[in-house]
Scaffold this motif. Structure first.
Motif, PDB file in Angstrom:
ATOM      1  N   UNK A 325     -17.245-103.468 -40.376  1.00 17.80           N
ATOM      2  CA  UNK A 325     -18.554-102.707 -41.118  1.00 17.80           C
ATOM      3  C   UNK A 325     -18.436-100.835 -40.722  1.00 17.80           C
ATOM      4  N   UNK A 326     -17.442-100.879 -39.648  1.00 21.95           N
ATOM      5  CA  UNK A 326     -17.223 -99.329 -39.302  1.00 21.95           C
ATOM      6  C   UNK A 326     -15.850 -98.850 -39.433  1.00 21.95           C
ATOM      7  N   UNK A 327     -14.915 -99.488 -40.073  1.00 19.73           N
ATOM      8  CA  UNK A 327     -13.549 -99.119 -40.068  1.00 19.73           C
ATOM      9  C   UNK A 327     -13.047 -98.079 -41.062  1.00 19.73           C
ATOM     10  N   UNK A 328     -13.623 -98.489 -42.090  1.00 20.13           N
ATOM     11  CA  UNK A 328     -12.735 -97.550 -43.328  1.00 20.13           C
ATOM     12  C   UNK A 328     -13.792 -96.632 -43.929  1.00 20.13           C
ATOM     13  N   UNK A 329     -14.935 -96.171 -43.264  1.00 23.54           N
ATOM     14  CA  UNK A 329     -15.708 -95.083 -43.469  1.00 23.54           C
ATOM     15  C   UNK A 329     -14.900 -93.726 -43.576  1.00 23.54           C
ATOM     16  N   UNK A 400      -8.014 -92.701 -36.130  1.00 22.17           N
ATOM     17  CA  UNK A 400      -6.605 -93.111 -35.916  1.00 22.17           C
ATOM     18  C   UNK A 400      -6.142 -94.062 -37.007  1.00 22.17           C
ATOM     19  N   UNK A 401      -6.301 -94.091 -38.270  1.00 22.25           N
ATOM     20  CA  UNK A 401      -5.823 -94.818 -39.070  1.00 22.25           C
ATOM     21  C   UNK A 401      -4.749 -94.106 -39.970  1.00 22.25           C
ATOM     22  N   UNK A 402      -3.536 -94.459 -40.143  1.00 18.20           N
ATOM     23  CA  UNK A 402      -2.662 -93.879 -40.996  1.00 18.20           C
ATOM     24  C   UNK A 402      -2.770 -94.000 -42.423  1.00 18.20           C
ATOM     25  N   UNK A 599       3.000-100.152 -37.191  1.00 13.67           N
ATOM     26  CA  UNK A 599       1.869-100.022 -36.246  1.00 13.67           C
ATOM     27  C   UNK A 599       1.031 -98.688 -36.821  1.00 13.67           C
ATOM     28  N   UNK A 600       0.012 -98.444 -36.421  1.00 11.49           N
ATOM     29  CA  UNK A 600      -0.953 -97.298 -36.535  1.00 11.49           C
ATOM     30  C   UNK A 600      -1.372 -96.414 -35.178  1.00 11.49           C
ATOM     31  N   UNK A 601      -1.538 -95.180 -35.296  1.00  8.05           N
ATOM     32  CA  UNK A 601      -1.822 -94.368 -34.210  1.00  8.05           C
ATOM     33  C   UNK A 601      -2.990 -95.005 -33.147  1.00  8.05           C
ATOM     34  N   UNK A 602      -3.882 -95.423 -33.708  1.00  7.40           N
ATOM     35  CA  UNK A 602      -5.186 -95.883 -32.909  1.00  7.40           C
ATOM     36  C   UNK A 602      -4.441 -96.780 -31.645  1.00  7.40           C
ATOM     37  N   UNK A 603      -4.951 -96.417 -30.455  1.00 11.92           N
ATOM     38  CA  UNK A 603      -4.548 -97.245 -29.295  1.00 11.92           C
ATOM     39  C   UNK A 603      -5.590 -97.718 -28.452  1.00 11.92           C
ATOM     40  N   UNK A 604      -6.932 -97.569 -28.923  1.00  9.53           N
ATOM     41  CA  UNK A 604      -8.021 -97.826 -28.180  1.00  9.53           C
ATOM     42  C   UNK A 604      -8.222 -99.390 -28.378  1.00  9.53           C
ATOM     43  N   UNK A 605      -9.146 -99.887 -27.505  1.00  7.50           N
ATOM     44  CA  UNK A 605      -9.708-101.181 -27.755  1.00  7.50           C
ATOM     45  C   UNK A 605     -10.210-101.546 -28.987  1.00  7.50           C
ATOM     46  N   UNK A 606     -10.115-102.280 -30.027  1.00  9.10           N
ATOM     47  CA  UNK A 606     -10.805-102.282 -31.166  1.00  9.10           C
ATOM     48  C   UNK A 606     -10.159-101.742 -32.405  1.00  9.10           C
ATOM     49  N   UNK A 607      -9.011-101.041 -31.938  1.00  7.95           N
ATOM     50  CA  UNK A 607      -8.174-100.266 -33.062  1.00  7.95           C
ATOM     51  C   UNK A 607      -7.429-101.236 -33.833  1.00  7.95           C
ATOM     52  N   UNK A 608      -7.526-102.608 -33.596  1.00  6.27           N
ATOM     53  CA  UNK A 608      -6.762-103.504 -34.279  1.00  6.27           C
ATOM     54  C   UNK A 608      -7.170-103.853 -35.763  1.00  6.27           C
ATOM     55  N   UNK A 779      -7.927 -88.004 -32.453  1.00  6.24           N
ATOM     56  CA  UNK A 779      -6.495 -88.048 -33.104  1.00  6.24           C
ATOM     57  C   UNK A 779      -5.681 -87.061 -32.005  1.00  6.24           C
ATOM     58  N   UNK A 780      -4.452 -87.524 -32.027  1.00 10.56           N
ATOM     59  CA  UNK A 780      -3.468 -86.703 -30.958  1.00 10.56           C
ATOM     60  C   UNK A 780      -3.440 -87.690 -29.816  1.00 10.56           C
ATOM     61  N   UNK A 781      -4.520 -88.404 -29.660  1.00 10.91           N
ATOM     62  CA  UNK A 781      -4.306 -89.412 -28.643  1.00 10.91           C
ATOM     63  C   UNK A 781      -3.454 -90.629 -28.597  1.00 10.91           C
ATOM     64  N   UNK A 782      -3.342 -90.887 -29.659  1.00  7.11           N
ATOM     65  CA  UNK A 782      -2.712 -92.173 -30.040  1.00  7.11           C
ATOM     66  C   UNK A 782      -1.215 -92.281 -30.079  1.00  7.11           C
ATOM     67  N   UNK A 783      -0.702 -93.411 -30.177  1.00  4.19           N
ATOM     68  CA  UNK A 783       0.876 -93.357 -30.217  1.00  4.19           C
ATOM     69  C   UNK A 783       1.516 -92.652 -31.457  1.00  4.19           C
TER      70      UNK A 783
END
Ligand SMILES: Cc1cc2nc3c(=O)[nH]c(=O)nc-3n(C[C@H](O)[C@H](O)[C@H](O)COP(=O)(O)OP(=O)(O)OC[C@H]3O[C@@H](n4cnc5c(N)ncnc54)[C@H](O)[C@@H]3O)c2cc1C
Ligand code: FES
Ligand code: FES
Lengths: 789, 341, 170
Positions: A325-329, A400-402, A599-608, A779-783
């Motif tokens: 519900x919060x990912x694709x805005x 962090x979505x590519x 893989x995507x750049x986001x590396x926080x918990x929940x970035x899956x 952004x910039x924090x991720x892998x």
């Protein structure tokens, strides 16, 4: 002849399963009959919330024709689709959590006998107060539906802040806020759930089931029945409609498997229509609050979104849903700062889960309606306002979505142009209106449901000396055409005709794992796996052909049933002959291919949740008229443009788009999964749960936008879910254009319109809730990840 | 698969015989024509007859024919498709053609009869549910229980009349011909209905409908039927408005009947409509007044699709539209399906 | 003398299905749907509610579409029953079947047998239906996959094909 360099891709050719389906020859689960087969029925709880102190089957077992009765004690192991929320029991062990929760299962010589036996099973219930609303669930601190979860009736609460949202709002010229409610609804596939199990004297179990996810059913059966996976075979029969509703492992599947093991006879169960409303796993009812900051020219400066999900009695896919519900805005319009808080609660209603668009139609509704209101207030054209800030290709969003390719701009421009938007918006006669909205969806989840590094999709190819090719894949055709995708991908790669490719799918004994038909993953993942398998096969074919034809292997291609030289097109070897020679040289010919998303750049918990190989994009314009005396809405036409990467087959893509539009119209106009105060489903029938007929379905003009995505097989993206998303807010926006009222609630029914016209319709409320401290990321924090996997 | 419980199937060849069998077997027997109402209800355990007396082999309740001076005869055993498609019905009584043609779906109309439609069971969304559901909610007055779940204080069952053709035929002054072992009787159709969700018919169970007469005197009336429901097919009416009126040479309204369906357990006659409409041309003011009166006697409850206040409010809108059509367009306009969305 | 016929339990039913006479032992309580699917293995006829609410079980009886879930098999005796298995003509698919398949009108395919029969009944009566006629004729059949769009287009294509075959269209 090749078009755009393809021989079968991109052409409006028929599906491989069409003739059988139109002949009535396709065998769905309930069409199967095995010798000595018994029939099962489930006893379901009449209470929304109760402790089960005991179940006595004594009288039922005495009934002639009854072979076995099982209860929770026979299958006590918990299971569930998500590894971290295994909270379901095939049959209630000590508690029931919604009206319809299964308590016991019978196997008998006929359905009638099984049904009669249900009436003889005695259950000792201790009835508890039901919790039936989000507010009720949050308030009931000590009255809990489950106890495994950390707190009260909260299954999951999440909180994120991407970028600096306060700064974003500070920068804004105007800040808008609104509350929204999206009522739950259900999939209602025409085929009712059905499963058939057989347990043979060698100790092997086979389950045929109308399921979208045979692999996950396979795992659940092994877990609950205590059998090694190698002793279990799960076959997904042709699925008569799924839409997400057949994606969980279910009680009825486990029950017939267990009953087959106990009785030593095949056992079949077919649920009736009413039961499908109890099995459910459909669209979550979601309450939402949204704040958006904008510059005077409409540029977004920040967004804060809150969602409250009514999950029902069990977790199902809910963990993923709340994130979705919060990912694709963030993937449609440039958004520099974004805060998202979401919570999913348990209530004593049938569990919600994934339905077409999984967790994203609700927020998309809120967002696209709010953007329409913003445009209105700022005096901007809503289409222009969005066009100004479409996300750039090859970019990374604030969460962090590519984003690789993005055809959103073209989608928006095309629907606006075809619908005559400019001339119609705010210019149609009274009662007539036009509305616009856009959206995005994933082409397959970036991560598997259970944590592992194995392929998401595997394909095996077998080349026959006679020139035939068989492709084996675990994917499941639920009507979206995934079997045809495999046949066409292989035909294209090997220069064959699709009808010369045999497809064997969805059989855990015969086919390599594919995770299943959910998250719009199948075309992209199986297509890529198939292409890879073909590549591996071709290597060997080219090796022998290169010797025979005396040209270098890299000069060879496969076309029209031949391996051919590109530079000397007259030089060629028939496919069958080439296979024969290759088999002579290498022995039995086979090849495999597999696919894992990048893989995507986001590396926080929940970035899956949110990452995907590629995002599809859609834009819709809806024209309608609304009768101000009755509040009745009639949709005159829907224009929809969809960025499908490449139209793998334009007919099939159009079919998916049209079906999505249809389902969206049902949801926005009439479909509701609603309950009485007692917790009982109000209208569990296909008559009273309203599904649009031909007479409510408007003409749909579909425009396919092609972006040739580098991640997609032949450039393709998804088409089965995304096009549902923009239609719902577009209808709401069109209603405003027609009669000047904003409806923040789905469905938009005639009575709500009248109430709004009378200024009696209140905006939805959202509960007070203290969300956890946010996980912060920017952004910039991720892998670092390369653009192409 | 939902299946029928066991029963004995009896197929008489005449109505008298059928009526005799019904009388002999009493409460355990039930007549069935097309079965489109009876069979779903048996599958859900709402009807539990041990004997079904089928009218499928009976010939004497068939036929649609115009008889000079007597009117139009419509046999109870005619399918809704036959009624909706009959040339005289379409020409003279477009309201009836519309009502019959708007029942559910073509497939259902091909099996369902007009007789069955006139006597279709009353509906309620606490009642039209499976045995499991009714057990979960608690049984209601109409079947197996002792309170009305719609209005617990009500002493009578509030299930609603859901026939599309009953209000139309009532508005046209139709007369019913009933056959029983004791002989035949002919009564105004309207008098066969009772405002009681359980005992909704004022006839003995062994009385069978042979057919209805639309009297000669109803020829020449303008008539229309408007139906409110969610979808353009499948759905029962949640409001139906049948209106018929006779205009004099000078354009004044000489007689009018407005009958509502789905707002009570019986078709609801708007008694006061003639008072405000007759004796003058049908103008906007008169229409408004009649519509207001109709709304006042319309008492939908929270036991069908769509909010009850909405259905009540729509009574005014639909009656207004029905009367406008009759006043403006003339006698031979079929009521359009007012189905929304 | 009573001329009533009383039927209980099982009996031998004589049914004419797809032009062939069949004798099957069916129970009086069985719907035509149950007898077709369970006694005659004609599983092409589907079911989605068994209450007359979805259209999936549509078959033709004497050429008219009806819901087989609401018709007793004993009432179908002596009448001509057509199911999806009987649509093909001497092994060649009916123009409707071909058009549905060619246009991808069958997605999951579950509603399709019923829809094909409803469409056939329409074309048999009205060889040149307007779009609104097709929508009306198919409004007793729910489909959850297609939005009916390709289904309606397929009926239109079949109409054209029949006209070409019969020489009423170039
Ligand atoms: C999904 C669905 C939708 C429907 N929608 C509508 C709708 O929109 N509008 C509507 O009006 N109805 C609707 N119906 C109800 C019903 O199908 C129709 O009313 C139909 O006309 C009933 O006719 P039948 O011959 O099938 O009746 P049956 O089911 O055979 O009988 C109905 C009742 O009438 C009695 N009966 C039948 N014939 C006689 C007779 N000659 N003499 C005495 N008693 C008799 C029976 O005993 C029984 O009580 C719907 C039904 C379903 C399943
Ligand atoms: S199965 Fe739904 S109408 Fe017959
Ligand atoms: S094709 Fe799936 S229901 Fe129609």
């Amino acid at each position: 002849m090749k078009k755009n360099g393809f021989s079968v891709i991109g052409k409006p050719l028929p599906r491989i399963d069409g003739p059988a389906k139109c002949a009535g020859d396709t065998r769905y689960a309930d069409d199967m009959v095995l010798p000595r087969m018994l029939f099962s029925r489930l006893l379901r709880s009449p209470h929304p919330h109760a402790l089960v102190h005991g179940v006595s089957a004594k009288r039922a077992l005495e009934l002639p024709g009854v072979h076995a009765v099982i209860t929770g004690a026979d299958v006590p192991t918990k299971f569930g689709i998500m590894p971290s929320t295994q909270d379901e029991e095939a049959l209630a062990v000590d508690k029931v959590r919604y009206v319809g929760d299964p308590v016991a299962a019978v196997a008998a010589v006929s359905e009638d006998a099984a049904e009669e036996a249900l009436g003889l099973i005695e259950v000792d219930y201790q009835v508890l107060d039901p919790i039936l609303s989000i507010e009720g669930a949050l308030a009931a601190e000590d009255h809990r539906i489950h106890t495994w979860n950390r707190h009260a009736n909260i299954q999951k609460a999440v909180s994120f802040e991407f970028g600096d949202v306060d700064a974003g709002f500070a920068e804004a010229d105007e800040v808008f806020e609104g509350t929204y409610f999206f009522q739950g609804n259900t999939h209602l596939p025409m085929e009712q759930y059905c499963a058939l199990a057989s347990y043979t004297p060698d100790g092997k179990l086979t389950l045929w089931s109308s399921t979208q996810t045979p692999h996950y059913v396979h795992r659940a059966l092994s877990r609950v029945l205590g059998l090694p996976m190698g002793h279990i075979r799960v076959v997904a029969t042709p699925v008569g409609g799924g839409f997400g509703g057949k994606s969980d492992p279910f009680s009825h599947e486990i029950a017939v498997a267990k009953l087959a093991m106990i009785t030593g006879r095949p056992v079949k169960i077919t649920l009736n229509r009413e039961e499908s409303f109890y099995v459910h796993r459909g669209r979550h009812p979601v309450k939402m609050w949204m704040r958006t900051g904008v510059k005077r020219d409409g540029t977004l400066t920040g967004m804060w979104f809150r969602s409250f999900l009514d999950g029902g009695g069990y977790s199902s896919y809910g963990l993923a849903t709340v994130y979705y519900t919060g990912a694709l805005q963030t993937v449609t319009y440039e958004l520099p700062a974004y805060k998202f808080e979401g919570v999913r609660v348990f209530t004593n209603k049938p569990p919600c889960g994934p339905k077409r668009g999984h967790g994203t139609p609700q927020p998309r509704f809120a967002m696209e309606v709010q953007l329409d209101e913003i445009a209105e207030k700022l005096g901007l054209d809503p289409v222009e306002m969005r066009l100004k800030q479409v996300v750039a290709p090859d970019s990374v969003t604030v969460n962090g979505l590519r984003v690789s390719t993005i055809g959103l701009r073209e989608c928006i421009e095309k629907v606006a142009e075809r619908s005559g938007w400019k001339d119609k918006h705010r210019a149609l006669p009274d009662g007539h209106g036009i509305g616009f909205a856009a959206s995005s969806y994933i082409s397959g989840a970036g991560l598997p449901i259970y944590w592992n590094d194995m392929p998401h999709s595997g394909v095996q190819l077998r080349a026959d000396r006679g020139g035939g090719v068989t492709v084996f894949c675990g994917s499941t055709d639920i009507g979206q055409g995934s079997d045809s995708i495999l046949a066409f991908a292989v035909a294209e790669e090997l220069g064959l005709q699709p009808e010369d490719v045999r497809v064997v799918t969805a059989d855990t004994d015969l086919t390599p794992v594919d995770l299943g038909s959910y998250s719009s993953r199948v075309t992209v993942m199986t297509g890529n796996a198939a292409i890879q398998a073909c590549g591996n096969l071709k290597e060997r074919l080219f090796e022998v052909a290169s010797e025979v034809l005396e040209v270098p292997a890299d000069d060879l291609e496969m076309e029209e049933g031949h391996v051919r030289s590109r530079s000397l097109p007259d030089l060629g070897l028939a496919f069958a002959e080439c296979v024969e020679r290759a088999e002579t040289r290498f022995g039995t010919l086979g090849a495999t291919g597999s696919y894992r998303p990048p893989r995507h750049p986001g590396d926080y918990k929940g970035a899956g949740v949110g990452p995907t190989p590629s995002y599809s994009y859609s834009a819709a314009v809806v024209e309608l008229h609304c009768d101000a005396d009755t509040g009745e809405i009639r949709i005159d036409k829907v224009w929809i443009a969809h960025d499908c990467g490449r139209a793998f087959n334009p007919l099939w893509v159009e079919g998916q788009v049209e079906g999505s539009v249809y389902m969206a119209l049902g949801e926005v106009l009439m479909e509701e999964q609603i309950f009485r105060k007692s917790g009982v489903h109000k209208i569990p029938s296909i008559l009273e749960y309203k599904s649009p007929t031909t007479l409510e379905t408007p003409p749909i003009e579909t425009i396919l936008v092609e972006t040739d995505d580098p991640e997609g097989p032949f450039g393709a993206k998804e088409a089965g879910q995304g096009p549902l998303l923009p239609v719902i807010p577009a209808v709401s926006n069109a209603v405003y254009d027609a009669v000047g009222v904003r409806i923040h609630e789905i469905p938009i029914t005639p009575d709500k319109i009248l109430r709004a016209l009378d200024q009696r319709l209140k905006d939805p409320t959202v509960p007070d809730f203290a969300f956890p401290a946010p996980i912060r990321w920017a952004p910039g924090q991720g892998v670092e990840v390369p653009q192409k996997s | 698969m939902l299946r029928l419980p066991d029963f004995t199937y009896i197929r008489p060849r005449t109505l008298a015989e059928a009526a005799g069998v019904l009388q002999e077997l009493g409460a355990e027997a039930m007549a069935v024509a097309g079965g489109t109402d009876v069979y779903p209800k048996m599958k859900r355990g709402q009807f539990t007859p041990r004997y079904l007396v089928s009218l499928s082999r009976v010939e004497e309740h068939r036929g649609i024919r115009r008889e000079e001076a007597r009117g139009l005869w419509i046999g109870a055993g005619e399918t809704l498709t036959a009624v909706a498609g009959h040339a005289t019905v379409r020409r003279e009584f477009p309201a009836l053609a519309a009502a019959a043609g708007l029942v559910s779906t073509l497939q259902l109309r091909n099996a369902g009869t007009i007789g069955g439609n006139l006597f279709v069971d009353t509906r309620c969304n606490y009642y039209d549910q499976s045995f499991f559901w009714r057990q979960a909610v608690g049984f209601c007055l109409k079947k197996d229980g002792d309170i009305c779940l719609v209005a617990p204080k009500s002493r009578v069952c509030l299930a609603i009349c859901s026939s599309d053709t009953a209000p139309v035929l009532s508005s046209l002054g139709a007369e019913a011909v009933l056959v029983s072992a004791r002989g035949n009787r002919r009564v105004p159709l309207e008098t066969l209905y009772r405002d009681d969700g359980i005992d909704y018919l004022a006839k003995r169970p062994d009385e069978l409908l042979q057919g209805v007469w639309i009297p000669e005197s109803s020829f020449g009336w303008r008539n229309v039927y408007l139906k409110l429901r969610r979808r353009g097919s499948f759905d029962f009416p949640v409001l139906g408005v049948a209106a018929a009126l006779r205009l004099g040479a000078a354009g004044a309204c000489e007689a009018v009947r407005i009958v509502l369906t789905a707002v009570a357990s019986a078709p609801k006659v708007v008694e006061d409509a003639p008072r405000v409409l007759c004796g003058k041309p049908v103008d906007a003011a008169a229409i408004e007044e009649a519509a207001e009166l109709a709304m006042r006697v319309s008492h939908p409850l929270d036991n069908a699709d769509m909010d009850y206040w909405y259905r009540k409010r729509m009574t005014r809108v639909y009656v207004t539209r029905a009367l406008r059509q009759l006043a403006e367009v003339g006698a031979t306009t079929a009521g359009p399906d007012a189905a929304p969305v | 003398m009573s001329t009533s016929e009383t039927i209980t339990g099982k009996r031998l039913m004589r049914l004419r299905v797809n032009g062939e006479p069949h004798e099957v032992a069916g129970h009086v309580t069985h719907s035509l749907l149950e007898v077709l699917r369970e006694e005659m293995a004609l599983t092409g006829t589907k079911h989605g509610c068994e209450l007359g609410e979805c259209g999936t079980c549509t078959v033709l009886v004497d050429g008219e579409p009806v819901y087989s879930c609401l018709m007793l098999a004993v009432e179908a005796e002596g009448r001509e029953i057509t199911t999806v298995e009987g649509l093909a003509l001497q092994g060649r698919p009916h123009p409707l079947q071909r058009a549905f398949s060619d246009l991808g009108a069958a997605q999951c395919g579950y509603c399709i047998p019923g829809i094909l029969l409803a469409a056939k009944a329409l074309l048999d009566k009205q060889p040149n239906p307007a779009r609104a006629d097709i929508e009306e004729a198919l409004s007793g059949n729910l489909c959850r996959c297609t939005g009916y769009t390709k289904i309606i287009e397929a009926v239109e294509q079949a109409v054209r094909e029949v006209q070409v075959q019969e020489g009423t269209r170039a």
